[in-house]
Motif scaffolding. Structure first.
Motif, mmCIF file in Angstrom:
data_model
loop_
_atom_site.group_PDB
_atom_site.id
_atom_site.type_symbol
_atom_site.label_atom_id
_atom_site.label_comp_id
_atom_site.label_asym_id
_atom_site.label_seq_id
_atom_site.Cartn_x
_atom_site.Cartn_y
_atom_site.Cartn_z
ATOM 1 N N ARG A 100 58.138 -42.010 -35.506
ATOM 2 C CA ARG A 100 58.960 -43.258 -35.162
ATOM 3 C C ARG A 100 58.378 -44.290 -36.166
ATOM 4 O O ARG A 100 59.242 -45.256 -36.592
ATOM 5 N N TRP A 103 60.232 -43.801 -39.230
ATOM 6 C CA TRP A 103 61.866 -44.333 -38.784
ATOM 7 C C TRP A 103 61.920 -45.646 -38.970
ATOM 8 O O TRP A 103 63.054 -46.083 -39.408
ATOM 9 N N SER A 104 61.168 -46.656 -38.529
ATOM 10 C CA SER A 104 61.194 -47.750 -38.428
ATOM 11 C C SER A 104 61.597 -48.304 -39.829
ATOM 12 O O SER A 104 62.490 -49.363 -40.014
ATOM 13 N N GLN A 107 65.237 -47.663 -40.884
ATOM 14 C CA GLN A 107 66.082 -48.245 -39.970
ATOM 15 C C GLN A 107 66.247 -49.507 -40.440
ATOM 16 O O GLN A 107 67.299 -50.282 -40.472
ATOM 17 N N TRP A 181 72.100 -40.048 -39.185
ATOM 18 C CA TRP A 181 72.013 -41.654 -39.050
ATOM 19 C C TRP A 181 72.919 -42.354 -39.662
ATOM 20 O O TRP A 181 73.596 -43.500 -39.432
ATOM 21 N N ARG A 185 75.168 -43.847 -37.484
ATOM 22 C CA ARG A 185 74.282 -45.375 -37.032
ATOM 23 C C ARG A 185 73.981 -45.435 -35.490
ATOM 24 O O ARG A 185 74.007 -46.645 -35.001
ATOM 25 N N ASP A 186 73.869 -44.381 -34.741
ATOM 26 C CA ASP A 186 73.382 -44.402 -33.507
ATOM 27 C C ASP A 186 71.755 -44.251 -33.332
ATOM 28 O O ASP A 186 71.494 -43.171 -33.486
ATOM 29 N N ASP A 187 71.286 -45.346 -33.118
ATOM 30 C CA ASP A 187 69.738 -45.599 -33.004
ATOM 31 C C ASP A 187 69.118 -44.706 -32.104
ATOM 32 O O ASP A 187 68.308 -43.747 -32.400
ATOM 33 N N ALA A 190 69.288 -40.933 -33.077
ATOM 34 C CA ALA A 190 68.030 -40.639 -33.906
ATOM 35 C C ALA A 190 66.821 -40.437 -33.322
ATOM 36 O O ALA A 190 66.134 -39.655 -33.661
ATOM 37 N N LEU A 191 66.547 -41.459 -32.368
ATOM 38 C CA LEU A 191 65.266 -41.544 -31.785
ATOM 39 C C LEU A 191 64.976 -40.158 -31.133
ATOM 40 O O LEU A 191 63.970 -39.730 -30.847
#
Length: 211
Positions: A100, A103-104, A107, A181, A185-187, A190-191
């Motif tokens: 994560r 990922w941040s 994003q 993603w 673009r669905d966070d 993805a998470l």
């Protein structure tokens, strides 16, 4: 280092390395706004506020520039997440924290990811650039291997698979999540996917045997 200007004021000299960094940042901005094709050497220098000749002072070719740009993605590290990883915690939780953290950074700047993906695709189609994707992958693989080895050492774990094989899995997982993603673009999706990979990767570890 400074030199005297015509008006008698000190003028700060900018090192070649700093100029390179400025040109890479300028190239990325141009590509994010107008696409890779628009990133001519003249456009890049104009964006950086430098004379056109500065480009060839810092880079022997656009291939060198592309290599520097591809390094941008490899500079995304798990470093900031390490203080939050508790060695005694469940491996799935720790791996989730690390994934994560990566990922941040993705994003926060999806446009950069789009440019980097386009650069790789361009390089795969151009014979004179074909070595770049291989170089990027090898270099990225070594960085991920070092992260895995560090985590396993600090958490007193051993792997049930070869470390390089696991690193390949991590790279494929991250690349796949980023690619998907960028399309949807669905966070939340993805998470959830990253968390699933974290749980799966955790099953490939076990407590290190004493001695």
């Amino acid at each position: 280092m400074t030199t005297a200007s015509a008006g008698g004021r000190a003028k700060k000299q900018v090192s070649a390395e700093v100029r390179r960094e400025q040109l890479v940042a300028a190239a990325l901005r141009v590509m994010k706004k107008e696409g890779i094709a628009a990133a001519t050497t003249r456009a890049i220098c104009a964006e950086a506020g430098m004379p056109h000749g500065a480009f060839h002072y810092c880079f022997r070719s656009k291939r060198e520039l592309y290599a520097a740009l591809l390094s941008t993605d490899m500079n995304i590290t798990f470093g900031e997440a390490w203080p939050t990883v508790v060695p005694t915690a469940d491996p799935a939780d720790s791996i989730r924290t690390l994934l994560r953290a990566y990922w941040s950074t993705v994003q926060e700047d999806p446009e950069t990811q789009l440019v980097l993906s386009e650069l790789v695709n361009l390089a795969l189609r151009e014979p004179e650039l074909s070595e770049l994707p291989r170089w990027e992958h090898r270099t990225y693989l070594e960085k991920v291997v070092s992260h895995i080895e560090r985590y396993a050492d600090e958490a007193h774990l051993e792997l049930t698979v070869d470390v390089r094989a696991l690193a390949e899995m991590v790279i494929s997982a991250l690349g796949g999540v980023v690619s998907s993603w960028l399309s949807h673009r669905d966070d939340a999706v993805a998470l959830r996917t990253l968390d699933g990979f974290a749980a799966a990767f955790a099953t490939l570890t076990r407590p290190r045997r004493a001695g």
